[in-house]
Design an enzyme around this catalytic site. Structure first.
Site, PDB file in Angstrom:
ATOM      1  N   HIS B 370       8.375   5.700 -29.413  1.00  0.00           N
ATOM      2  CA  HIS B 370       8.066   6.191 -28.070  1.00  0.00           C
ATOM      3  C   HIS B 370       7.965   7.713 -28.085  1.00  0.00           C
ATOM      4  O   HIS B 370       8.402   8.380 -29.020  1.00  0.00           O
ATOM      5  CB  HIS B 370       9.079   5.697 -27.040  1.00  0.00           C
ATOM      6  N   GLU B 418       9.511   4.526 -22.705  1.00  0.00           N
ATOM      7  CA  GLU B 418      10.497   3.668 -23.362  1.00  0.00           C
ATOM      8  C   GLU B 418      11.853   3.825 -22.722  1.00  0.00           C
ATOM      9  O   GLU B 418      12.615   2.868 -22.596  1.00  0.00           O
ATOM     10  CB  GLU B 418      10.577   4.010 -24.855  1.00  0.00           C
ATOM     11  N   ASP B 447      12.336   5.139 -34.202  1.00  0.00           N
ATOM     12  CA  ASP B 447      12.609   5.831 -32.926  1.00  0.00           C
ATOM     13  C   ASP B 447      13.378   7.096 -33.298  1.00  0.00           C
ATOM     14  O   ASP B 447      12.783   8.051 -33.813  1.00  0.00           O
ATOM     15  CB  ASP B 447      13.377   4.861 -32.015  1.00  0.00           C
TER      16      ASP B 447
END
Lengths: 742, 742
Positions: B370, B418, B447
């Protein structure tokens, strides 16, 4: 000179080497070793001709004679014997398949008691029985004799002994009962006499129960099945019409699949619902009777005349009741039902046989029919199984001789317990859900192969239209017209296609046979193929002896298809379609034909629902866009296919394209779209209520919302269903676009 | 002589032609034109080495500096600017991808009011405000300044101004509130102070509301995040510990995806739930605060001491309340929450970029992270995006130079929103459900790439274990030990595998990042890769500045990963895994590694539930059989792979096998297994309650049935869940067996 010669030699060597490289890269080693897989193996038109030529009407006839020799109700000893017959055929060393086996499920069936036969009687106030309906059909031919004919009954109808005044309730639709109520008839506690047709069997009892009716009778009116004929000498064995004692049996379960194991294969250890809480069974005792008996009941009713549309061909004015005429033999009498059906867990087997694909064994072309019948089942389903066995024999023989092996795998199936609700096929799709969904190219169903001799009749999803047309153009029709099956077909069923002009009309797939779990639950392109009647010459709802004890070999041999030319036509058509699907390098599934369906659904929505939706601030704009995107993507894909076919593609390029074609149908599935509908996940072909021929989710939601207020939950559901179909179409278009499209 | 010569010539010609055929058939045109697709293109170890060598820590550092320069909350102008940055990078003519674009959704986010800041105050009986919590974090470094730092808030918590006596409720678990009740504390109308940890954010408010608590405060205890350190000079910028004013923001929505469009892409025209009826939002006003403020509240509480397990590191004895000490400054005062959050429909974009596969462009290896952060988000998520951009730069450069094109397509994704609940990735999986499910080989998520510098940490499903191990063995660890990442990893996380002996331990995938919709909703083999801490050296729940304004570039540069060696290690590991998945002829997904999981789940069921199940006549026998079938099929498949690798397979044989490997994960999906759980369809990885580490459906159903009577509906559900997992395993085994197996 020397120089030139040497140079010439070098050039020659290089050219030969080069030619070899080219040959090696692209040549199809035809003739050499036909079983060695060549990744570019394509449909062989000679093999196709050979298969068409070897299919044999007289062998189909002999298959039918054997298959229909005895009643073979699901799970009966004779049904089991036919399992062995199929295994033997498919394991035959000279004409069998690569392998064959069975898969057996423990499923909930329903049978009438042998000790306490179901009884329908007219009972006088004194308790005397004034009249009883027949408990079995009359034997009009020798082949009908034998103890294995199951008495007529309504499978899954509960036991009980309701008694009450008789009313006549037409088809047993909700509006029929409402009409009776409007006429001032008190329905509570009555017995409703209904006729087959209009709606599904089970729905008649469901509707009746809503009006507190105590029991339901169902009969077949000669107007609906016999073109009005009802006298013994006008009916079988004197014609193909149903004799007066004939009774249509059938499943009254409202869904399909084993009733106790929805979404799970019915293995012995599977979780089972409690039958007393399972839904979909008729709520009240129900019994089918013949029109001979129905006439006695119906023509003695008192009360006002039934509406004209409710009248039939029993030779009297149909009255509504309640109760019998006061001046007749049944004055003040009631009708008593004494129903003793029981639910039983029984083993039911599917038989599966496979021809392993030479090149893409993980792509399955499936071809199936059910095996079980209600009685002898010569038409239903043995006419289909007789064809199935002939196709598998011809292909098996080529296979065993080593002259042919398909590109893709061919899987033959003989399903069990279809008559109780497509049970064998549904359990199979539950057990092998992932494998089938990943790999199945198409499902071909041939249940009843011949209803009559007039014309081909195909139901299917749009991608199969083109392959069926190709096959039908190649095969002569059985009638003396010398037309092709295609040219004959177009005379009976046709439509004007915006793309192709006048073409034969394919019907859509409901849930009438084993294709239902394949298309609705798995999203596999499916079709059902048969020969059928000229609807201008008969108004019969279906062939007259359907589900009765009169559906026998001699019935077929004398009346349905003497000479078995129509059986052969179906065998050739289905076999041709099968080979094209199993052997063509490029899958013959024309996905762009879905555009016509989408466009017509869209137009119906715009014309018939557009104004209403606008009033509720619901725009069809996104649906228009989605249909356009689908059209554009499918046109572009078609151009890519044409280009690729000319461009000498590598085998993976073909496979990738074929995957797009095979999987398109899957993209229309949404298992969360219709949670209340068991198995139905296909957003284009789920059951549709109401008259607007559009996307079923939208149509159904609109029907429900119609009489609710602005902003109701029902109108929100309309918007939700619209979004579901838009998302499905957009998702489908995305799978048709070039695979590196973001 | 002449005869012999001619003969020799003919033989020579034939031999040359034959050689040509063989060359043409099998030759791999290596070196000639690296971009011409060869169907047998395989992983090139030189390219792999080149990529590993070109990944550059200093470029990752520069990426991070740019990405974390400003706060980039989802849908903010800076978030949009980063969309453009990604597009620009991925469209760069020298280092970009084949194409890049955005997909934008209209999603429901939640923000605090700028006009009416959220306030938490201690209010005297007179109405005087005795104390107010900070409304923003202290600026301890220059880089934190600027107007775009969003004030701490609980996203999706409703507005409201509850006031009541304060109680301390530990983690806010149900048992915590029960404990307070047992202690005789009246919870109705109170404000509950809870600490982060134990359960999800949203669950704290849900549990509180069940006990009629009026408002919830959530703080981070220094015991849980700072190894007990709480003084300003012990915390950032003096160390990596969280400063006293730091507040963890976060989404308090209980599910994932856009809250108003479950299962539908959040396009402007999509059907949306009414936000007032949508479920999953915290039911009562909630606000997070820093431990500086929490200390003032908590250390002034009256009442009995909290249990030892509830005590933290604020330097006082934690009391339960209700209310403040009668002899303190807050005597008889209440706590007032004044919350003014609002729900807003905002546009949020994903950025997608693709490198088209040379041979199988319809197979996607996806790699995503994200983009949105709560504040500057240097660690979360920019550390991952910095790595993503470096990998795409190196691959893009090779691509643009013409030295490399992967066998399969590589798809990079930068997800939006996200932090609010995996919204961008979930909407993407909804929009392209069919396409992704049909074609995606695996999803790699990076991430937060670096929590700390001790060791690799990978979460993933069993099939990715082998490819991660292969990569990790090839790359040096960033620490001075000179071990490989693999050998270093095994020192920190390991397990004893019955098959392999001691190996690094992969964690399982929950719903902590964007892999969730890929594994749970689409059934795509997924993984999450990061570098993390030595758990023997810190007990921090997560890195200390998580979701606070202190998660900045200098925080990373000085404390998290000085020199960026761990960032590089993650880039090399993830890049290596990516290349192996995109380029290997045979997919490096070892599906037989699922057997270990199934066996351990089975053993847990047998040991911990077996006796209980037996009391209820539920047998684990069918599950044992299903696990055995899976094991057998996966072993046999492994042998087939080995044989095929040696046998010079044709490209379709490889593709068929790879399809089996790719699609195995899909076979574990059952969209009807857990209807109450949004998106969770994977029968092995759905959320599990209770302590038995077994199949989640079984575990959860047993937990619920435990205290019900024999024959209850809850025990029927146990049997149903058992049948669901048995059917899934049997179905999975069926897809692993030879494809012509019936």
């Amino acid at each position: 000179m020397k120089w030139v010669k040497v140079l010439g030699g070098v050039v020659g060597v290089a050219a030969l080497l080069g030619l070899g490289i080219i040959l090696g890269h692209f040549a199809i080693p035809k003739g050499a070793d036909p079983l060695a897989p060549s990744v570019s193996q394509d449909l062989d038109l000679e093999i196709l001709e050979t298969v068409m030529g070897q299919l044999d009407a007289s062998r189909i006839r002999e298959n039918l004679r054997e298959l229909s020799r005895e009643p073979h109700l699901a799970s009966s000893p004779r049904d089991e014997a036919l399992v062995q017959l199929l295994l033997q055929r498919w394991r035959d060393p000279e004409s069998g398949l690569d392998s064959a086996g069975t898969s057996t499920y423990e499923v909930l069936l329903s049978f009438p008691s042998q000790e306490q036969p179901n009884r329908v009687a007219v009972v006088a106030p004194t308790g005397d029985i004034l009249f009883s309906c027949r408990q079995s059909e009359e034997n009009v031919t020798e082949e009908q004799a034998g103890p294995d004919v199951v008495s007529p009954y309504a499978a899954y109808a509960p036991s009980g002994t309701p008694q009450g005044l008789l009313v006549y309730a037409n088809w047993g639709m909700e509006e029929d009962f409402e009409e009776l109520q409007t006429q001032g008839i008190e329905l509570k506690g009555t017995i409703a006499l209904t006729r087959y047709g209009g709606i599904g069997r089970g729905a008649k009892a469901v509707n009746a129960a809503k009006y507190q009716v105590a029991g339901v009778l169902v009969y077949t009116d000669p107007a609906d099945i016999n073109d009005g004929h009802s006298l013994p000498n006008e009916t079988f064995p004197h014609s193909w019409y149903l004799p007066p004692s004939g009774v249509e049996r059938g499943s009254y379960y409202e869904y399909f699949g084993d009733p106790l194991t929805p979404y799970l294969p019915a293995n012995p250890s599977s979780f089972r619902l409690d039958p007393t809480t399972a839904s979909g069974f008729p709520p009240i005792p129900t019994q089918p009777i013949g029109f001979e008996d129905a006439k006695v009941l119906l023509c003695n009713l008192q009360g006002t005349s039934a509406p004209a549309a409710w009248q039939g061909a029993l030779g009297c004015d149909y009255k509504l009741g309640p109760g019998f005429q006061p001046d007749g033999a049944f004055a003040s009498s009631q009708v008593n039902l004494s129903i003793h059906n029981s639910l039983e867990l029984r083993n039911s087997s599917n038989v599966l046989g496979i021809i392993r694909g030479a090149v893409e064994p993980d792509r399955y072309v499936m071809y199936g029919n059910h095996r079980d019948s209600w009685v002898h089942g010569a038409v239903d389903p043995s006419s289909g199984t007789a064809v199935l066995l002939e196709i598998s024999r011809v292909l098996g023989t080529l296979l065993k001789k080593g002259t042919w092996r398909p590109r893709r795998s061919v899987v033959f199936a003989s399903w069990g317990a279809e008559e109780f609700g497509l049970i064998g096929s549904t359990e199979f799709t539950e057990e092998f859900f992932s494998k089938l969904q990943e790999r199945t190219v198409a499902y071909i169903n041939v249940d009843i192969s011949v209803f009559a001799n007039a014309t081909l009749r195909v139901q299917g999803t749009p991608p199969v239209q083109s392959v069926v047309f190709s096959a039908a153009k190649q095969i002569p029709a059985p009638d003396p017209s010398r037309l092709s099956i295609y040219d004959n077909w177009i005379r009976y069923f046709n439509r004007s296609s915006p793309v192709y002009g006048l073409v034969p009309r394919l019907g859509s797939l409901g849930a009438g046979s084993d294709y239902a779990p394949f298309i609705h639950f798995l999203g596999i392109s499916s079709m059902d193929i048969a020969y059928t009647y000229d609807q201008s010459k008969t108004s019969a709802r279906i062939y007259p002896t359907y589900h009765t004890a009169f559906d026998t070999f001699s019935y077929v041999d004398k009346f349905v298809d003497p000479g078995f030319g129509s059986h052969l036509a179906v065998a050739q058509t289905a076999g041709n379609v099968l080979l094209r699907l199993s052997d063509s390098l490029f899958l013959p599934l024309n996905v762009s034909d879905y555009s016509e369906t989408l466009r017509s659904f869209l137009q119906a929505a715009q014309q018939d629902l557009g104004a209403l939706l606008e009033q509720h601030s619901i725009s069809l704009g996104p649906l228009v866009t989605a249909v356009e995107k689908f059209e554009e993507a499918s046109i572009a894909l078609g151009q890519n296919i044409s280009a690729l076919q000319k461009a000498n593609p590598n085998p993976l390029q073909v496979r990738m394209l074929n995957d797009q074609l095979m999987l398109l149908e899957r993209t229309f599935l949404n298992p969360r779209a219709f949670p209340e509908e068991l198995y139905y996940s296909h957003v284009l072909w789920a059951p549709r209520t109401g008259s607007v021929a559009t996307f079923p989710g939208l149509a159904n939601a609109c029907s429900r919302a119609m009489n609710t207020s602005l902003g109701s939950a029902a109108w929100a559901e309309v918007q939700r269903q619209l979004s579901i179909v838009v998302a499905a179409l957009e998702g489908a278009a995305a799978t048709l676009r070039p695979v590196d499209d973001l």
